[in-house]
Structure formats: C-alpha cells, structure tokens
Design an enzyme around this catalytic site. Structure first.
Site, PDB file in Angstrom:
ATOM      1  N   LEU A 130      35.988  18.516  33.217  1.00 15.23           N
ATOM      2  CA  LEU A 130      35.760  19.936  32.928  1.00 15.23           C
ATOM      3  C   LEU A 130      34.149  20.282  32.933  1.00 15.23           C
ATOM      4  CD1 LEU A 130      38.613  20.863  29.955  1.00 15.23           C
ATOM      5  CD2 LEU A 130      38.333  20.938  32.432  1.00 15.23           C
ATOM      6  N   HIS A 151      37.678   7.610  29.915  1.00 16.92           N
ATOM      7  CA  HIS A 151      36.587   8.792  30.346  1.00 16.92           C
ATOM      8  C   HIS A 151      35.930   9.617  29.271  1.00 16.92           C
ATOM      9  CE1 HIS A 151      36.314  12.433  33.365  1.00 16.92           C
ATOM     10  NE2 HIS A 151      35.837  12.822  32.258  1.00 16.92           N
ATOM     11  N   GLN A 173      30.535  17.690  25.515  1.00 13.87           N
ATOM     12  CA  GLN A 173      30.817  18.841  26.626  1.00 13.87           C
ATOM     13  C   GLN A 173      30.918  20.232  26.004  1.00 13.87           C
ATOM     14  OE1 GLN A 173      34.533  16.433  28.048  1.00 13.87           O
ATOM     15  NE2 GLN A 173      33.685  17.439  29.781  1.00 13.87           N
ATOM     16  N   HIS A 205      31.963   9.639  27.970  1.00 13.17           N
ATOM     17  CA  HIS A 205      31.294  10.966  27.724  1.00 13.17           C
ATOM     18  C   HIS A 205      30.113  10.795  26.574  1.00 13.17           C
ATOM     19  CE1 HIS A 205      32.220  14.055  30.463  1.00 13.17           C
ATOM     20  NE2 HIS A 205      33.461  14.048  30.402  1.00 13.17           N
TER      21      HIS A 205
HETATM   22 CO    CO Z   1      34.893  14.642  31.462  1.00 13.72          CO
END
Ligand code: CO
Length: 193
Positions: free
Chosen positions: A92, A133, A48, A137
């Site tokens: 996010l 979660h 991310q 990713h």
């Molecule tokens: Co996430």
C-alpha cells in the site's frame, strides 16, 4: 492518519516495541483497518501510517465484511523459516507496483494480540507471506528490497516516479521535513515504547 508512500523516511525506520496496549492504541488499530480496506489491502504496518510501533494489522480476505478474519500482531518475532517460494507482492506504500518476491514458505510467529494474549503460530501460504512482508516493514525493509536483480532493473523507473512525486509533494509543503518527521516519531516513541 493516512498511508505514507515510498520514499517516506518513516518506512525506513526500525519500529520500537510497544510496552502497553491502551484505548488510544486500539483506536489507532481501528483506523488502520479502515485505511487498509479503503486501499484494498490485506495488511498494513504501523510505520505505513507514520507510527513508530512494532505492530501490524492483517485481514487475508481484504473484506471489511469479514471482521472475524482480522488479526493484530504486536511486537512480532519470526523464527524457524522453512522452504522457499516465489509469489507476486504489492504494497500500500507503493500503490500499483507488483513484483515477484522469494520468501520462506513456512515461518513461526510469536507476538501479542490486541488483548495482550501471547500468539505462537506456525504459518504457511498467504498468511506466512503477509506476516513476513509486514514484519519487514517494522524493520524498515520494503518488498522491492527483496526482488531479484533483474526485477530490480524492471521496477527502477517506477521507483523513480515515486521519488519524483514525493519530492514535489514536499516542495508543495504537503510533507514535513525529515527533521520534523523524526522529532514527531521520537515523541511518540517516548510515550509508548
Ligand atoms: Co507493504
């Protein structure tokens, strides 16, 4: 370092296992926590922030004033999923979007901490959800991939908005081409994985 949004290609890439922890990695982790707190999140995976490593940071309290709740998991492996529970999730990399996701209720996590210590824990509740979660990713999976078909229909206009925004950011030269992004990730992988 900044948080990248859907549909950035790094979010769809399978992250690579880390071979070592060094000072550079520790400063990346520090910066990830800062970005996570700024964005009011409780977990953040390395891809991310456009890094190709199997690593994520969490603080279930979301509170920078409670650093004792910070945890870093390196090369996480999940096993022994049990039960099933639905709860609302957000991400996010998809700011403002929330949707119910069904996941196993308890899960066993094996990983390494930032100090290189092995972790072996059976998790339930919020911690189990966040860890699943974030591990998703690292495999290029987003929570929107795991929603029910009905929810998928509900959220598709919002996903299209994210796609339109990404395309215009790219047109303005704010996001590199796929080829440039992949070349940079490959160089980082060669260094550390
Ligand atoms: Co996430």
């Amino acid at each position: 370092m900044r948080i990248v949004n859907y549909p950035h290609p790094t979010l769809r890439r399978t992250s690579k296992s880390l071979r070592r922890v060094d000072d550079d990695l520790r400063s990346m982790v520090r910066r990830m926590f800062e970005l996570m707190y700024d964005a009011k999140g409780i977990g953040l995976a390395a891809n991310q922030v456009d890094l190709p490593y199997r690593m994520f940071v969490i603080n279930p309290s979301g509170d920078a004033a409670r650093p004792e709740e910070e945890q870093v998991f390196i090369n996480p492996v999940l096993s022994k999923p049990k039960g099933s529970e639905e709860a609302e999730e957000g991400c996010l990399s998809l700011p403002g979007l929330y949707a119910p996701v069904r996941r196993p209720e308890t899960i066993t996590l094996q990983a390494y901490s930032l100090s290189g210590e092995p972790v072996d824990a059976t998790l339930s509740g919020l911690l189990a959800r966040v860890v699943q979660h974030e591990t998703d990713h690292l495999n290029g999976v987003l929570f929107v991939d795991r929603v029910s078909p009905t929810t998928q229909l509900d959220i598709s206009p919002t996903l299209e908005e994210f796609e339109t925004q990404f395309a215009s950011q790219r047109q303005r030269g704010e996001i590199p081409s796929d080829a440039e992004i992949l070349a940079r990730l490959a160089a980082l992988e060669a260094e550390r994985t």
